[in-house]
Design a protein around this motif. Structure first.
Motif, PDB file in Angstrom:
ATOM      1  N   THR A  59       0.879  -1.176   0.000  1.00 28.51           N
ATOM      2  CA  THR A  59       0.000   0.000   0.000  1.00 28.51           C
ATOM      3  C   THR A  59       0.917   1.227   0.000  1.00 28.51           C
ATOM      4  O   THR A  59       2.026   1.179  -0.521  1.00 28.51           O
ATOM      5  N   GLU A  60       0.460   2.345   0.588  1.00 29.17           N
ATOM      6  CA  GLU A  60       1.377   3.480   0.696  1.00 29.17           C
ATOM      7  C   GLU A  60       2.604   3.095   1.499  1.00 29.17           C
ATOM      8  O   GLU A  60       3.693   3.597   1.291  1.00 29.17           O
ATOM      9  N   THR A  61       2.387   2.189   2.418  1.00 29.74           N
ATOM     10  CA  THR A  61       3.485   1.598   3.183  1.00 29.74           C
ATOM     11  C   THR A  61       3.554   0.116   2.842  1.00 29.74           C
ATOM     12  O   THR A  61       2.519  -0.522   2.628  1.00 29.74           O
ATOM     13  N   ALA A  62       4.742  -0.428   2.813  1.00 28.78           N
ATOM     14  CA  ALA A  62       4.894  -1.862   2.564  1.00 28.78           C
ATOM     15  C   ALA A  62       4.702  -2.605   3.881  1.00 28.78           C
ATOM     16  O   ALA A  62       5.472  -2.427   4.826  1.00 28.78           O
ATOM     17  N   TRP A  63       3.643  -3.424   3.926  1.00 28.40           N
ATOM     18  CA  TRP A  63       3.355  -4.201   5.134  1.00 28.40           C
ATOM     19  C   TRP A  63       3.828  -5.643   4.947  1.00 28.40           C
ATOM     20  O   TRP A  63       3.480  -6.301   3.962  1.00 28.40           O
ATOM     21  N   THR A  64       4.608  -6.102   5.900  1.00 30.41           N
ATOM     22  CA  THR A  64       5.012  -7.504   5.948  1.00 30.41           C
ATOM     23  C   THR A  64       3.939  -8.280   6.701  1.00 30.41           C
ATOM     24  O   THR A  64       3.585  -7.925   7.827  1.00 30.41           O
ATOM     25  N   VAL A  65       3.399  -9.330   6.093  1.00 31.89           N
ATOM     26  CA  VAL A  65       2.289 -10.093   6.679  1.00 31.89           C
ATOM     27  C   VAL A  65       2.784 -11.510   6.950  1.00 31.89           C
ATOM     28  O   VAL A  65       3.088 -12.261   6.018  1.00 31.89           O
ATOM     29  N   ILE A  66       2.848 -11.871   8.237  1.00 34.36           N
ATOM     30  CA  ILE A  66       3.358 -13.190   8.614  1.00 34.36           C
ATOM     31  C   ILE A  66       2.236 -13.974   9.272  1.00 34.36           C
ATOM     32  O   ILE A  66       1.783 -13.642  10.378  1.00 34.36           O
ATOM     33  N   GLN A  67       1.787 -15.015   8.585  1.00 32.70           N
ATOM     34  CA  GLN A  67       0.636 -15.784   9.043  1.00 32.70           C
ATOM     35  C   GLN A  67       1.038 -16.855  10.057  1.00 32.70           C
ATOM     36  O   GLN A  67       2.213 -17.192  10.212  1.00 32.70           O
ATOM     37  N   HIS A  68       0.016 -17.408  10.726  1.00 35.09           N
ATOM     38  CA  HIS A  68       0.222 -18.509  11.676  1.00 35.09           C
ATOM     39  C   HIS A  68      -0.954 -19.469  11.548  1.00 35.09           C
ATOM     40  O   HIS A  68      -1.844 -19.286  10.698  1.00 35.09           O
TER      41      HIS A  68
ATOM     42  N   ASN B 215      13.075  -6.913  14.626  1.00 32.56           N
ATOM     43  CA  ASN B 215      14.150  -5.976  14.979  1.00 32.56           C
ATOM     44  C   ASN B 215      14.450  -5.009  13.840  1.00 32.56           C
ATOM     45  O   ASN B 215      14.819  -3.852  14.067  1.00 32.56           O
ATOM     46  N   LEU B 216      14.296  -5.486  12.608  1.00 34.93           N
ATOM     47  CA  LEU B 216      14.607  -4.658  11.447  1.00 34.93           C
ATOM     48  C   LEU B 216      13.500  -3.646  11.148  1.00 34.93           C
ATOM     49  O   LEU B 216      13.745  -2.600  10.548  1.00 34.93           O
ATOM     50  N   ALA B 217      12.274  -3.965  11.574  1.00 33.65           N
ATOM     51  CA  ALA B 217      11.124  -3.115  11.236  1.00 33.65           C
ATOM     52  C   ALA B 217      11.056  -1.883  12.129  1.00 33.65           C
ATOM     53  O   ALA B 217      11.499  -1.886  13.272  1.00 33.65           O
ATOM     54  N   GLU B 218      10.464  -0.820  11.594  1.00 37.66           N
ATOM     55  CA  GLU B 218      10.235   0.383  12.392  1.00 37.66           C
ATOM     56  C   GLU B 218       9.027   0.207  13.315  1.00 37.66           C
ATOM     57  O   GLU B 218       8.983   0.758  14.415  1.00 37.66           O
ATOM     58  N   HIS B 219       8.026  -0.574  12.864  1.00 31.95           N
ATOM     59  CA  HIS B 219       6.810  -0.758  13.659  1.00 31.95           C
ATOM     60  C   HIS B 219       6.225  -2.137  13.357  1.00 31.95           C
ATOM     61  O   HIS B 219       6.206  -2.576  12.206  1.00 31.95           O
ATOM     62  N   CYS B 220       5.757  -2.831  14.419  1.00 31.94           N
ATOM     63  CA  CYS B 220       5.063  -4.104  14.253  1.00 31.94           C
ATOM     64  C   CYS B 220       3.818  -4.093  15.127  1.00 31.94           C
ATOM     65  O   CYS B 220       3.776  -3.440  16.179  1.00 31.94           O
ATOM     66  N   GLU B 221       2.805  -4.836  14.697  1.00 33.45           N
ATOM     67  CA  GLU B 221       1.574  -4.921  15.472  1.00 33.45           C
ATOM     68  C   GLU B 221       0.876  -6.234  15.164  1.00 33.45           C
ATOM     69  O   GLU B 221       1.120  -6.878  14.140  1.00 33.45           O
TER      70      GLU B 221
ATOM     71  N   LEU C 263       0.972 -11.354  12.163  1.00 31.98           N
ATOM     72  CA  LEU C 263       1.951 -10.348  12.573  1.00 31.98           C
ATOM     73  C   LEU C 263       2.169  -9.395  11.411  1.00 31.98           C
ATOM     74  O   LEU C 263       2.479  -9.824  10.290  1.00 31.98           O
ATOM     75  N   LEU C 264       2.016  -8.115  11.659  1.00 32.59           N
ATOM     76  CA  LEU C 264       2.170  -7.084  10.629  1.00 32.59           C
ATOM     77  C   LEU C 264       3.345  -6.182  10.998  1.00 32.59           C
ATOM     78  O   LEU C 264       3.419  -5.688  12.129  1.00 32.59           O
ATOM     79  N   CYS C 265       4.260  -5.989  10.072  1.00 33.61           N
ATOM     80  CA  CYS C 265       5.386  -5.085  10.297  1.00 33.61           C
ATOM     81  C   CYS C 265       5.524  -4.161   9.100  1.00 33.61           C
ATOM     82  O   CYS C 265       5.261  -4.549   7.954  1.00 33.61           O
ATOM     83  N   ARG C 266       5.949  -2.941   9.360  1.00 32.70           N
ATOM     84  CA  ARG C 266       6.187  -1.996   8.266  1.00 32.70           C
ATOM     85  C   ARG C 266       7.475  -1.236   8.544  1.00 32.70           C
ATOM     86  O   ARG C 266       7.948  -1.144   9.677  1.00 32.70           O
ATOM     87  N   GLY C 267       8.002  -0.672   7.466  1.00 39.86           N
ATOM     88  CA  GLY C 267       9.234   0.100   7.578  1.00 39.86           C
ATOM     89  C   GLY C 267      10.453  -0.799   7.690  1.00 39.86           C
ATOM     90  O   GLY C 267      10.361  -1.988   7.989  1.00 39.86           O
TER      91      GLY C 267
END
Length: 796
Positions: free
Chosen positions: A627-636, A671-677, A783-787
Motif C-alpha cells: 500500500t502506501e506503506t509496505a506491510w510484511t504479513v506473517i501468518q500462523h 528488529n529490522l522493522a520500524e513498527h510491528c503490530e 503479525l504485521l510489520c512496516r518500515g
C-alpha cells in the motif's frame, strides 16, 4: 536426572575437558625441555652433507665446532635434516639458526614428523600448508611454538628457501618432554569389551577420549547399546568419523532422538588422530583433532537406556544388531579412557572387567608403506622397466581430488605406440595407441577423484589388454591386432618430461596431482626410498615418503548449505537452491524486508525475505502488501475464532501459535522493522481476565520472551490494562478491562498489540470459563510489520 541445572552441566563439561587434556598429554604443562642437546651423534641424519665437517651431527643450536652447522651437498628443495628422539616425545616448540659465522641460513622450511621414520606427515596449523619462518642471518635464533604440539619420535626439517648469496645451513633445537602412552593393536578381527560397575555410572554423562591410527578407511571404534535401540557408536567410514547417538524406543524413531555428527577427513593416513566425546545431559561435544562440533539435543534425550558394557574396535557380543556394516577397526588405539578409566591399562593387567576378543597386542605395528605426493602438474616419476618383455604390467594405489590427470604412460617396443592410463571426469581410461590404427580404450570406475585410495592393476600381453579397479575387472579387449606387445624401457607415473609421450604425440592432459603408493612394475615392488636417494629412476617436483593430500572442504567454508567440492589446490561452492550467491554462498539473492522490495518497484505478492541478510538464518516466504506503506504479513496456524469453555485455574486452556517462520527469523524481522503490530481479539461472557479478590491473572498471553503478559487490546505494556482502561470508557468504570465486569453477556477487549519486544504472540491461556454460562473466544491476526530501519537510514 532432569533436575541437573545448566550451570552444573557446564561445570561437568569443563572439568571433564581439563581431565581429558591431562590424560591425553600425559604430562604436566611444563613441557619445554631442550631435547636435541642430549641426543647422540647417531640420532642425526640428513639427505646429504657438503663435507664431513658439515654433517647433521653439527646441527645442534649454538654449536660452533666443525663447520658450525649442517649444509647439504647441493642446495635444493629435496634436502632434509632429521632427528631421532629415541621414543615418541611431545614437541612443543622448535628453534633454528644458520651455519656459524657463514652466509648459510634457511629463510623458510617445512616441518615433518613420523613415528617410524617412514610415511611422514607435514605439520600444519589451522589446516593450511605451514611453511615456518626461518632466519635472516647466521646466528640469531628464531623460536616457534607449536600449537598443537607434535607427538612423534622423528622430526624432519625440509628447507624451502635460503640465503641466495649462500647455501642451506641449519642448526636446530626442539623443546618438549616425555610422552606417556598406553597402546593396543587391533587386527581387524579383535576388540575389547569393557564391563563396568553399574553403581559408578551416571546415565546422563559419558566422557570418552582416545587416539587412533589406521590405514583402513572403515571400522567401528566403539559401540554401546541398550535393549530398546538406544546406542552410542563411533564409526570410521571412508576416512571420516561418524558419531551416532540414538535415544528413544527403536519402534518409535524420532528426529529429535537421533544424532548423527560427522567430523574429520582423510583419517586413514596411518597417523595418530585424537577423539573426545563429551555427553552431559542433552549437550554433546564431539572433537576430532582440532575440529569441534557442539550439539544440543531436543526432546527427551537426557537419558540413554544402555547396557553396562562398551566395546572398542568392533561389536563382539552375539545378538547385537545394528543398521550399519559391522566391520571391525584395524589399527592402533592409544590412551583410551572411558569416564576416567584407563581401559588399555586394565586390558594389559588382564583385569576381569575387560574381555579381550581375538588377537590383541600392546605395541603398535608400523606400516612401511612409502607414499609419494605429486605436487604440481609438472610432477613425474620415471621408473625403469624391463625392455622387451612380452608383458606390460603395473599396479599401484592413488588418491586425488582432481577429475583429470595422467597416471601412467609407457612406450611400446618393436611396434611404435604407447599405453596411456589417465583420469578423465573422475573415470579411468586405459588407451593403447598405435600409428595407423584406431586406439583401443577401456573405461572404468566413477567418482575416483573422491580423495579415497583406489587400487589399479593394468596389463597388456600379446593382444590382450585388461584393467582392474578396486578389485573389479573393468574390461578386457582381445583383437588388438596380430602384433605381439613388448614393454618399453621406462614407466612414467603422474606425468612426462617435456610434457610429451616420447616422440609419438604431445600430452593433451594435465599432470596428476595427488598421492600414490604400493607401486609395482613387472611384479617387482618399487623401492621409493632408492628413488629419493637418486639410485633408481628419476623424478621432478615430488615429495617422497609423504602423502600431502588435504581436505579443503574441512572446515566447510560454504555457507547456507552450499555444497563444497574441491580439486587438489582449490575448493568450489555450489550455491544452487540455497538462495545465496558468491564464492562461499554468502550473499543473499533475496531482500531483507518488504520495504526493500517496494523500493525496487515490486507490487503486492508473496516474496522470500532474508531478514538477516547474509547471516545464518534461512530465507522464508511471506506476503508483502504494498500500500502506501509496505506491510510484511506473517501468518500462523490460529487465525480462526476459537471458543473456550470448561476451564479453571487447575484445568487451564492453552492455545499455541505456529508461524510460517522460526522464532529466530521472526525476531530478526521484527528488529529490522520500524513498527510491528498484531491484533488480538478477545471475547468474553462471564469470563474475567483478572481475579478481583487477589489481583492474580485468570487469562494471559505469552510472546517471544516467554514472559506472561496481562495487558490486552491496544494497551501499552502496563499490567492488567486494556484499551478501554486507557481511554476511560470501560463498561464498568471500576475496572480497566471490559471482561473484568463479569457480565452475563458478550463483550470484548480487542485491539492491536504493538510493543515490538513482546511480539509475536506465541500462546494464550484461559482459566475462567468453568462457571455456569461462562465462555470465552479469541482470534489472533497475522503479525504485521512496516518500515525498514536500514532502508530508512540509507534514504536519509
Amino acid at each position: 536426572m532432569g533436575s541437573i541445572t545448566g550451570a552444573v552441566l557446564k561445570m561437568l563439561l569443563l572439568l571433564s575437558t581439563q581431565n581429558w587434556k591431562r590424560v591425553i598429554a600425559g604430562n604436566s604443562y611444563d613441557c619445554d625441555e631442550p631435547l636435541v642437546s642430549s641426543l647422540s651423534q647417531a640420532s642425526f641424519s640428513s639427505s646429504s652433507e657438503l663435507s664431513s665437517s658439515h654433517g647433521a651431527g653439527f646441527a645442534r643450536l649454538n654449536r660452533r665446532d666443525g663447520a658450525g652447522g649442517w649444509s647439504p651437498l647441493v642446495s635444493n628443495k629435496y634436502q632434509w635434516l632429521q632427528i631421532d628422539l629415541g621414543e615418541r616425545m611431545e614437541t612443543t616448540a622448535v628453534a633454528t639458526q644458520g651455519g656459524y659465522g657463514s652466509s648459510n641460513w634457511v629463510t623458510s622450511y617445512l616441518l615433518m614428523f613420523s613415528d617410524s621414520g617412514r610415511n611422514w606427515k607435514q605439520y600444519r596449523q589451522e589446516d593450511s600448508i605451514w611453511g615456518f619462518p626461518g632466519n635472516a642471518n647466521a646466528d640469531s635464533v628464531v623460536y616457534y611454538r607449536l600449537q598443537p604440539s607434535i607427538k612423534a619420535r622423528f622430526l624432519r626439517f625440509i628447507p624451502l628457501e635460503w640465503n641466495p648469496r649462500g647455501r642451506i645451513g641449519m642448526r636446530i633445537e626442539v623443546f618438549g618432554c616425555a610422552y606417556r602412552s598406553e597402546v593396543v593393536d587391533l587386527d581387524g578381527k579383535s576388540s575389547l569389551l569393557y564391563r563396568f560397575d553399574q553403581n559408578s555410572l551416571s546415565p546422563v554423562k559419558d566422557i570418552i577420549s582416545l587416539k587412533f591410527k589406521t590405514m583402513q578407511s572403515d571400522g567401528i571404534l566403539l559401540h554401546r547399546e541398550g535393549q530398546n535401540g538406544d546406542h552410542i557408536t563411533l564409526e570410521l567410514r571412508r576416512g571420516r568419523l561418524f558419531l551416532l547417538i540414538n535415544s528413544g524406543e527403536a519402534k518409535l524413531p524420532s528426529t529429535h532422538t537421533l544424532i548423527n555428527l560427522t567430523l574429520g577427513s582423510l583419517l586413514d593416513d596411518q597417523h595418530w588422530h585424537s577423539v573426545l566425546i563429551q555427553r552431559v545431559g542433552k549437550q554433546v561435544n564431539f572433537t576430532v583433532d582440532e575440529h569441534r562440533h557442539r550439539f544440543h539435543a531436543q526432546g527427551e534425550f537426557s537419558y540413554l537406556d544402555l547396557d553396562y558394557e562398551i566395546s572398542f574396535g568392533g561389536i563382539p557380543a552375539p545378538g547385537k544388531s545394528v543398521s550399519f556394516p559391522r566391520k571391525n577397526f584395524h589399527g592402533c588405539l592409544e590412551n583410551l579412557y572411558y569416564n576416567g578409566v584407563d581401559v588399555i591399562d586394565l586390558a594389559k593387567r588382564q583385569k576381569p572387567e575387560i574381555i579381550t576378543m581375538g588377537n590383541v597386542s600392546f605395541s603398535c605395528s608400523q606400516s612401511q608403506s612409502v607414499p609419494v605426493t605429486f605436487l604440481s602438474p609438472r610432477s613425474y616419476l620415471a621408473l625403469p622397466g624391463f625392455s622387451g618383455e612380452d608383458e606390460l604390467l603395473a599396479t599401484f594405489q592413488f588418491r586425488t581430488w582432481n577429475k583429470a590427470g595422467l597416471l601412467l604412460f609407457s612406450e611400446l617396443q618393436l611396434v611404435s605406440g604407447g599405453l596411456l592410463l589417465f583420469l578423465n571426469d573422475g573415470k579411468l581410461k586405459l588407451n593403447l595407441f598405435q600409428p595407423g590404427k584406431l586406439p583401443s580404450d577401456i573405461t572404468a570406475g566413477v567418482g575416483l577423484n573422491d580423495g579415497q585410495w583406489h587400487s589399479i592393476s593394468l596389463s597388456a600381453k600379446r593382444n590382450h589388454l585388461s584393467l582392474v579397479v578396486d578389485g573389479q575387472v573393468a574390461s578386457a579387449a582381445s583383437s588388438l591386432g596380430p602384433e605381439q606387445i613388448y614393454s618399453g624401457g621406462t614407466y612414467y607415473f603422474g606425468g612426462c618430461p617435456n610434457n610429451s609421450f616420447g616422440s609419438q604425440r604431445k600430452n593433451p592432459l594435465g599432470g596428476f596431482q595427488g598421492c600414490m603408493r604400493l607401486i609395482s612394475v613387472s611384479n617387482k615392488v618399487v623401492d621409493l626410498i632408492s628413488v629419493q636417494q637418486g639410485s633408481l629412476g628419476n623424478f621432478s617436483d615430488l615429495q617422497i615418503d609423504s602423502c600431502g593430500i588435504t581436505d579443503r572442504c574441512l572446515p566447510n567454508y560454504c555457507e547456507h548449505g552450499g555444497e563444497c567440492s574441491q580439486s587438489w589446490s582449490t575448493f568450489h561452492c555450489n550455491c544452487a537452491n540455497t538462495g545465496y550467491t558468491g564464492a562461499t554462498c554468502h550473499n543473499s539473492i533475496y531482500e531483507q524486508s518488504c520495504e526493500s522490495y517496494k523500493h525496487r518497484g515490486n507490487t503486492s505478492g508473496f516474496y522470500y525475505i532474508d531478514s538477516d541478510g547474509s547471516g545464518p538464518l534461512e530465507p522464508f516466504l511471506l506476503y508483502c502488501n504494498m500500500t502506501e506503506t509496505a506491510w510484511t504479513v506473517i501468518q500462523h496456524n490460529g487465525s480462526d475464532l476459537t471458543r473456550v469453555r470448561n476451564t479453571n485455574p487447575e484445568n487451564p486452556y492453552a492455545g499455541f501459535f505456529e508461524y510460517v517462520a522460526s522464532m529466530e527469523q521472526l525476531q530478526a524481522t521484527i528488529n529490522l522493522a520500524e513498527h510491528c503490530e498484531q491484533e488480538l481479539t478477545y471475547y468474553c461472557k462471564k469470563s474475567r481476565l483478572v481475579n478481583k479478590q487477589d489481583g492474580s491473572p485468570l487469562s494471559w498471553w505469552v510472546g517471544r520472551t516467554n514472559e506472561t503478559q496481562t495487558y490486552w487490546g491496544g494497551s501499552s505494556p502496563d499490567p492488567q490494562k486494556c484499551t478501554c482502561g486507557l481511554e476511560g470508557n470501560c463498561i464498568d468504570s471500576q475496572y480497566y478491562c471490559n471482561c473484568d465486569a463479569d457480565r452475563n453477556e458478550w463483550t470484548n477487549d480487542t485491539g492491536f498489540l504493538s510493543y515490538k519486544e513482546h511480539l509475536p504472540v506465541r500462546k494464550i491461556v484461559v482459566t475462567d470459563t468453568g462457571r455456569p454460562h461462562s465462555e470465552a473466544a479469541y482470534k489472533l491476526g497475522p503479525l504485521l510489520c512496516r518500515g525498514d530501519i536500514c532502508v530508512s537510514v540509507c534514504l536519509r
